[in-house]
Write a protein that holds these residues in place. Structure first.
Motif, PDB file in Angstrom:
ATOM      1  N   ALA A   6       0.833  -1.202   0.000  1.00 14.43           N
ATOM      2  CA  ALA A   6       0.000   0.000   0.000  1.00 14.43           C
ATOM      3  C   ALA A   6       0.872   1.258   0.000  1.00 14.43           C
ATOM      4  O   ALA A   6       0.574   2.232  -0.694  1.00 14.43           O
ATOM      5  N   ALA A   7       1.962   1.211   0.777  1.00 13.31           N
ATOM      6  CA  ALA A   7       2.875   2.355   0.839  1.00 13.31           C
ATOM      7  C   ALA A   7       3.556   2.574  -0.512  1.00 13.31           C
ATOM      8  O   ALA A   7       3.733   3.715  -0.960  1.00 13.31           O
ATOM      9  N   GLN A  66       2.329   1.771  -3.407  1.00 10.01           N
ATOM     10  CA  GLN A  66       1.318   2.296  -4.326  1.00 10.01           C
ATOM     11  C   GLN A  66       1.149   3.801  -4.146  1.00 10.01           C
ATOM     12  O   GLN A  66       1.062   4.560  -5.118  1.00 10.01           O
ATOM     13  N   ARG A  67       1.126   4.239  -2.888  1.00 11.59           N
ATOM     14  CA  ARG A  67       1.006   5.674  -2.607  1.00 11.59           C
ATOM     15  C   ARG A  67       2.221   6.431  -3.134  1.00 11.59           C
ATOM     16  O   ARG A  67       2.103   7.539  -3.675  1.00 11.59           O
ATOM     17  N   MET A  68       3.397   5.829  -2.972  1.00  9.01           N
ATOM     18  CA  MET A  68       4.616   6.481  -3.434  1.00  9.01           C
ATOM     19  C   MET A  68       4.613   6.628  -4.950  1.00  9.01           C
ATOM     20  O   MET A  68       5.015   7.664  -5.485  1.00  9.01           O
ATOM     21  N   GLN A  69       4.148   5.604  -5.664  1.00  8.94           N
ATOM     22  CA  GLN A  69       4.068   5.685  -7.119  1.00  8.94           C
ATOM     23  C   GLN A  69       3.118   6.799  -7.558  1.00  8.94           C
ATOM     24  O   GLN A  69       3.382   7.506  -8.545  1.00  8.94           O
ATOM     25  N   GLN A  70       2.039   6.964  -6.826  1.00  9.66           N
ATOM     26  CA  GLN A  70       1.097   8.039  -7.142  1.00  9.66           C
ATOM     27  C   GLN A  70       1.751   9.401  -6.959  1.00  9.66           C
ATOM     28  O   GLN A  70       1.559  10.312  -7.769  1.00  9.66           O
ATOM     29  N   GLN A  71       2.562   9.539  -5.917  1.00 10.76           N
ATOM     30  CA  GLN A  71       3.244  10.808  -5.666  1.00 10.76           C
ATOM     31  C   GLN A  71       4.351  11.053  -6.691  1.00 10.76           C
ATOM     32  O   GLN A  71       4.638  12.206  -7.028  1.00 10.76           O
ATOM     33  N   GLN A  86       3.679   4.756 -12.585  1.00 10.06           N
ATOM     34  CA  GLN A  86       3.248   3.431 -12.164  1.00 10.06           C
ATOM     35  C   GLN A  86       4.157   2.392 -12.809  1.00 10.06           C
ATOM     36  O   GLN A  86       4.264   2.332 -14.042  1.00 10.06           O
ATOM     37  N   ASN A 127       7.183   9.770   1.134  1.00  9.61           N
ATOM     38  CA  ASN A 127       7.032   8.649   2.072  1.00  9.61           C
ATOM     39  C   ASN A 127       7.812   7.413   1.652  1.00  9.61           C
ATOM     40  O   ASN A 127       7.369   6.272   1.855  1.00  9.61           O
ATOM     41  N   CYS A 162       8.548   2.370   2.564  1.00  6.12           N
ATOM     42  CA  CYS A 162       8.609   1.311   1.565  1.00  6.12           C
ATOM     43  C   CYS A 162       9.922   0.526   1.600  1.00  6.12           C
ATOM     44  O   CYS A 162      10.056  -0.496   0.915  1.00  6.12           O
ATOM     45  N   ASN A 220       7.193   8.663   9.049  1.00  5.41           N
ATOM     46  CA  ASN A 220       6.595   9.906   8.580  1.00  5.41           C
ATOM     47  C   ASN A 220       6.069  10.778   9.717  1.00  5.41           C
ATOM     48  O   ASN A 220       5.807  11.966   9.519  1.00  5.41           O
TER      49      ASN A 220
END
Length: 239
Positions: free
Chosen positions: A9-10, A12-17, A21, A94, A98, A189
């Motif tokens: 999940a972390a 995935q969030r990092m890829q979004q930031q 992808q 973040n 990861c 964080n």
């Protein structure tokens, strides 16, 4: 490589930031793997990522400031491409959440150590390059550095607050400052550091807060520079 749901999940969030992808998540996993965790780690990727980063920032500066000399461009790049900047970016996306770290590094807070964060950040740039292509990696670097380049302080020649404070004290023949961690709370964080900057014989101690030791030190140094310039100048006028 096994990955628990929390880390997935972390990531995935990092890829979004990052705005990217991964097609092959294995590249990202390797970029986030410290040598304490596995022999298949991010050290070789870091080597490539350093080149991707340096070229991209150099090109951005070249295009943005056509009147600057080679020496001026080099100093600006050095002020932007360094461990502190990369660690700051890693914290903002973040990345620490990861990381794959060995037991010893986990216990010693390696997920928040600037050198580990900076190395992993460079490795991520290389991972994007291999997962896609150089142009894609270049775009990611550009998105992360565009605001820093737009707001670079030419009056300070790209120098950070700690460097400026050191130079200001040396020019006035005062001792160098001492930084101390006054308080540390939270982890990852949620970590917060309160750092003091002691100017010794000048009798001034400032304190500042940040979500990493480096950020807190820089903030405290910035306050010290402002105090020194104002108060030392005033004292000179009275003499």
């Amino acid at each position: 490589m096994k990955t628990d749901p929390r880390r997935l999940a972390a990531m995935q969030r990092m890829q979004q930031q990052l705005g990217y992808q991964f097609n092959d998540i294995g590249w990202l996993q390797q970029a986030l793997t410290h040598r304490s965790y596995s022999s298949r780690n991010n050290e070789r990727l870091e080597f490539v990522g350093d080149s991707v980063l340096n070229y991209t920032v150099a090109r951005m500066l070249f295009d943005a400031f056509p009147k600057l000399s080679e020496g001026e461009l080099s100093r600006l790049r050095a002020s932007l491409v360094n461990e502190g900047t990369l660690a700051d970016i890693a914290i903002k996306i973040n990345l620490g959440d990861c990381l794959y770290l060995g037991t010893g590094e986990l216990k010693s807070g390696g997920f928040n150590r600037p050198s580990i964060l900076a190395d992993a950040m460079e490795a991520v740039f290389a991972a994007i390059n291999f997962d896609a292509d150089f142009q894609t990696a270049e775009k990611v670097v550009q998105s992360l550095f565009k605001d820093r380049i737009r707001t670079v302080d030419f009056s300070n020649q790209g120098k950070d607050a700690k460097t400026l404070l050191q130079e200001a004290l040396q020019a006035r023949r005062f001792a160098l400052p001492k930084y101390r961690i006054e308080e540390q709370t939270g982890e990852g964080n949620e970590a917060q550091f309160v750092v003091s900057c002691d100017l010794g014989e000048l009798g001034w101690i400032g304190r500042a807060q940040g979500n990493s030791r480096r950020l807190a030190e820089q903030a405290a140094a910035k306050e010290a520079v402002a105090w020194l310039e104002q108060n030392y100048s005033q004292k000179n006028k009275k003499k």
